[in-house]
Scaffold this active site. Structure first.
Site, mmCIF file in Angstrom:
data_model
loop_
_atom_site.group_PDB
_atom_site.id
_atom_site.type_symbol
_atom_site.label_atom_id
_atom_site.label_comp_id
_atom_site.label_asym_id
_atom_site.label_seq_id
_atom_site.Cartn_x
_atom_site.Cartn_y
_atom_site.Cartn_z
ATOM 1 N N CYS A 76 0.649 -1.212 -0.015
ATOM 2 C CA CYS A 76 0.060 0.005 -0.159
ATOM 3 C C CYS A 76 0.873 1.371 0.187
ATOM 4 O O CYS A 76 2.066 0.888 0.141
ATOM 5 C CB CYS A 76 -0.863 -0.084 1.262
ATOM 6 S SG CYS A 76 -2.026 -1.376 1.463
ATOM 7 N N GLY B 238 -0.857 0.451 -4.900
ATOM 8 C CA GLY B 238 -2.132 -0.025 -4.675
ATOM 9 C C GLY B 238 -3.213 0.513 -5.509
ATOM 10 O O GLY B 238 -3.153 1.845 -5.694
ATOM 11 N N ASN C 209 0.394 0.734 5.958
ATOM 12 C CA ASN C 209 1.051 -0.446 5.055
ATOM 13 C C ASN C 209 1.832 -1.346 5.524
ATOM 14 O O ASN C 209 2.685 -1.048 6.578
ATOM 15 C CB ASN C 209 2.081 0.767 4.033
ATOM 16 C CG ASN C 209 2.997 -0.276 3.073
ATOM 17 O OD1 ASN C 209 2.455 -1.401 2.982
ATOM 18 N ND2 ASN C 209 4.249 0.076 2.791
ATOM 19 N N GLY C 210 1.254 -2.548 5.173
ATOM 20 C CA GLY C 210 2.107 -3.668 6.013
ATOM 21 C C GLY C 210 1.074 -4.813 6.285
ATOM 22 O O GLY C 210 -0.085 -4.722 5.814
ATOM 23 N N CYS D 73 12.176 -5.417 3.246
ATOM 24 C CA CYS D 73 11.529 -6.274 2.134
ATOM 25 C C CYS D 73 12.320 -5.903 1.024
ATOM 26 O O CYS D 73 12.322 -4.994 0.563
ATOM 27 C CB CYS D 73 9.874 -5.811 2.056
ATOM 28 S SG CYS D 73 9.215 -6.823 0.656
ATOM 29 N N TYR E 195 11.101 -4.719 -7.054
ATOM 30 C CA TYR E 195 9.820 -4.660 -7.820
ATOM 31 C C TYR E 195 8.923 -3.242 -7.179
ATOM 32 O O TYR E 195 8.330 -2.559 -7.986
ATOM 33 C CB TYR E 195 9.088 -5.934 -7.696
ATOM 34 C CG TYR E 195 7.727 -6.004 -8.505
ATOM 35 C CD1 TYR E 195 7.542 -5.612 -9.906
ATOM 36 C CD2 TYR E 195 6.641 -6.190 -7.756
ATOM 37 C CE1 TYR E 195 6.406 -5.721 -10.424
ATOM 38 C CE2 TYR E 195 5.167 -5.895 -8.478
ATOM 39 C CZ TYR E 195 5.294 -5.800 -9.888
ATOM 40 O OH TYR E 195 4.005 -5.773 -10.301
ATOM 41 N N SER F 206 8.612 -3.197 -14.797
ATOM 42 C CA SER F 206 9.684 -3.530 -13.634
ATOM 43 C C SER F 206 10.725 -4.286 -14.095
ATOM 44 O O SER F 206 11.870 -4.186 -13.352
ATOM 45 C CB SER F 206 8.941 -4.353 -12.688
ATOM 46 O OG SER F 206 8.174 -5.508 -13.138
ATOM 47 N N ASP G 19 12.423 -10.330 -16.560
ATOM 48 C CA ASP G 19 11.396 -9.937 -15.698
ATOM 49 C C ASP G 19 11.868 -10.192 -14.177
ATOM 50 O O ASP G 19 12.742 -10.608 -13.803
ATOM 51 C CB ASP G 19 10.103 -11.053 -15.773
ATOM 52 C CG ASP G 19 8.877 -10.464 -15.751
ATOM 53 O OD1 ASP G 19 8.892 -9.174 -15.165
ATOM 54 O OD2 ASP G 19 7.938 -11.059 -15.949
ATOM 55 N N ASP G 20 11.062 -9.474 -13.343
ATOM 56 C CA ASP G 20 11.384 -9.199 -12.014
ATOM 57 C C ASP G 20 11.255 -10.493 -11.238
ATOM 58 O O ASP G 20 11.559 -10.605 -10.035
ATOM 59 C CB ASP G 20 10.537 -8.061 -11.148
ATOM 60 C CG ASP G 20 8.983 -8.231 -11.350
ATOM 61 O OD1 ASP G 20 8.516 -8.955 -10.306
ATOM 62 O OD2 ASP G 20 8.655 -7.598 -12.373
ATOM 63 N N CYS H 280 10.716 -15.336 1.612
ATOM 64 C CA CYS H 280 10.156 -15.825 0.543
ATOM 65 C C CYS H 280 10.865 -16.809 -0.367
ATOM 66 O O CYS H 280 10.490 -17.656 -1.148
ATOM 67 C CB CYS H 280 9.320 -14.659 -0.333
ATOM 68 S SG CYS H 280 10.184 -13.523 -0.896
#
Length: 474
Positions: free
Chosen positions: A11, A39, A117-118, A256, A262, A303, A365-366, A454
């Protein structure tokens, strides 16, 4: 539930306090406009007049894009010299008007406006505790849990910033917050620094924003980043005050990494690191670690473009534009429902036959999430006459879900989970496939501590035992 194939944004938050008393709604609008990439599901602006009736807040929240919902007449009615704004992509809680932000909370001490945001990992537990003590929730988002805790802590605190600090001790997860009280603007960032937040100044007005590109858009100068775990309070009497009692050492922080890969706009700087330079660096690393013989390097807009340029610079292979992007189409994953996402790829991108015909193409690509978009773009290049398509990805393979505000899905939906790179290559139809190596990630953030959960399954904090994805959707 319909599935999507690109990462979901986070966001964007924006706040401003004009000490000279000027109306701020139009400035919030333009600041949010610069953050629209973060967003596209909903947007909102809330303002207050610090010289007017205490606690009176005017707000507009709608579904969709800013320019679809805010007209000059709408902004003209939002009179006030302090305000917050928000653009939203949902990672927890459904995409409805009720869940749009900023949240405005009326309570015994006055009014709070909050933009977040989060994603909290203990929102479910905190929400149940509040419900059993009589709280009635109007939304299904964890931001309302934060607002409630700040309001409750305010009843036993000397100031709203103290209340924010007390609430921060209870909430766990990723958050950048902007809180508007009747006479103060407060910014707070989680102790791990997952989400970005910066401070700006224009004349006698102070700004808080997710990215520095929002400051540039409104002609404000960058002052500094809000540090992980820091609370900043902005008021005419004391300017910028800082409370850093929640700050952790660098060894505990976890920004992050996808802000650099990205999420953020390439003209932004996150914690002093140029996003553009991070992506150029990622492309250079791909050229070093995953070379290929080819005639042209191209990026998947937008991106992938910077990383593609970096690859070309490092490899000496010419950089070119192979795709025309329809700028009036939003990011593919924003579209609700898989059918519209699939058509969104063709509507959004078209290959330029004259550029790719008969050539060996390296396409950057990202990320690859589920792989269906990559499959269609590879096929698009082949149908335009490309002789070979070598795909390079400026992030490592996704192997684990994210719990902190990036909508990386469950493992069984990730194309790379329990598959080799060769198996993924066959599925997307590329001639070769190469990912960014995990050990390169830290170099993208200029050495700053990052979250790589991730990719590695190792998170800065213990992930939740319960599923927090849309848990409150009923």
């Amino acid at each position: 539930m319909e599935q999507k194939d690109k990462l979901s944004e986070e966001c964007g938050v924006f706040g401003i306090y004009d000490f000279d008393g000027g109306d701020v709604a139009s400035t919030i609008y333009y600041g949010l406009f610069a953050l629209q990439h973060r967003g596209q599901e909903s947007c909102g602006i809330a303002v207050s007049d610090t010289e007017g009736p205490k606690g009176k807040v005017l707000s507009v929240k709608e579904m969709g894009l800013l320019n679809e919902n805010f007209t000059p007449d709408t902004l003209e009615k939002l009179k006030g010299d302090i305000g917050v704004g928000h653009v939203r992509y949902s990672t927890a809680g459904s995409s409805t008007r009720e869940n749009a932000q900023p949240l405005v909370l009326n309570y015994v001490k006055g009014t709070l406006g909050l933009a977040h945001n989060g994603n909290l990992i203990n929102a479910g537990q905190l929400r149940r505790e509040l419900e059993y003590s009589g709280a009635i929730f109007q939304t299904t988002i964890d931001s309302e849990v934060i607002a409630y805790h700040i309001a409750r802590e305010r009843l036993k605190s000397k100031s709203v910033e103290e209340a924010v600090g007390r609430a921060m001790k209870k909430i766990k997860g990723a958050y950048s917050l902007i809180v508007m009280s009747p006479r103060k603007l407060i910014g707070a960032r989680d102790p791990y620094g997952f989400k970005p937040l910066c401070i700006g100044r224009r004349d006698n007005a102070y700004i808080l924003a997710s990215e520095t590109c929002a400051l540039d858009t409104i002609g404000a100068e960058f002052v500094r980043d809000v540090e992980p775990g820091e609370i900043v309070t902005i008021s005419p009497e004391k300017g910028i005050e800082s409370d850093s009692h929640m700050c952790l050492g660098p060894e505990c922080q976890g920004r992050c990494v996808f802000e650099y890969i990205y999420f953020a706009r390439p003209d932004s700087r996150i914690d002093g690191v140029s996003v553009y330079e991070s992506r150029i660096r990622a492309g250079r690393f791909l050229a070093m670690d995953s070379p290929a013989e080819a005639d042209l390097v191209v990026g998947v807009p937008e991106s992938g473009n910077c990383a593609a340029l970096g690859y070309a610079m490092e490899s000496g292979i010419p950089y070119g534009q192979a795709f025309v992007k329809n700028t009036y189409v939003g990011r593919t994953f924003i579209k609700p429902g898989q059918k519209s996402r699939e058509s969104g790829v063709q509507v959004k991108l078209n290959a330029i036959r004259e550029v790719v015909k008969g050539k060996r193409i390296i396409m950057i690509d990202d990320s690859i999430v589920r792989g269906t978009t990559s499959d269609r773009i590879v096929r698009m290049l082949r149908e335009a006459g490309a002789k070979e398509v070598h795909m390079r990805v400026s992030s490592p393979p996704f192997l684990y879900p994210c719990y902190f505000g990036t909508d990386v899905p469950a493992q069984d939906q990730l194309i790379a989970y329990e598959r080799t790179t060769e198996e993924v290559r066959q599925m997307i139809g590329a001639d070769t496939l190469g990912y960014l190596r995990q050990e390169r990630l830290k170099e993208l953030s200029g050495g700053l501590p990052i979250c790589t959960g991730c990719f590695t399954g190792k998170y800065p904090m213990k992930p939740p035992a319960e599923n927090i994805r849309g848990e409150y959707d009923k």
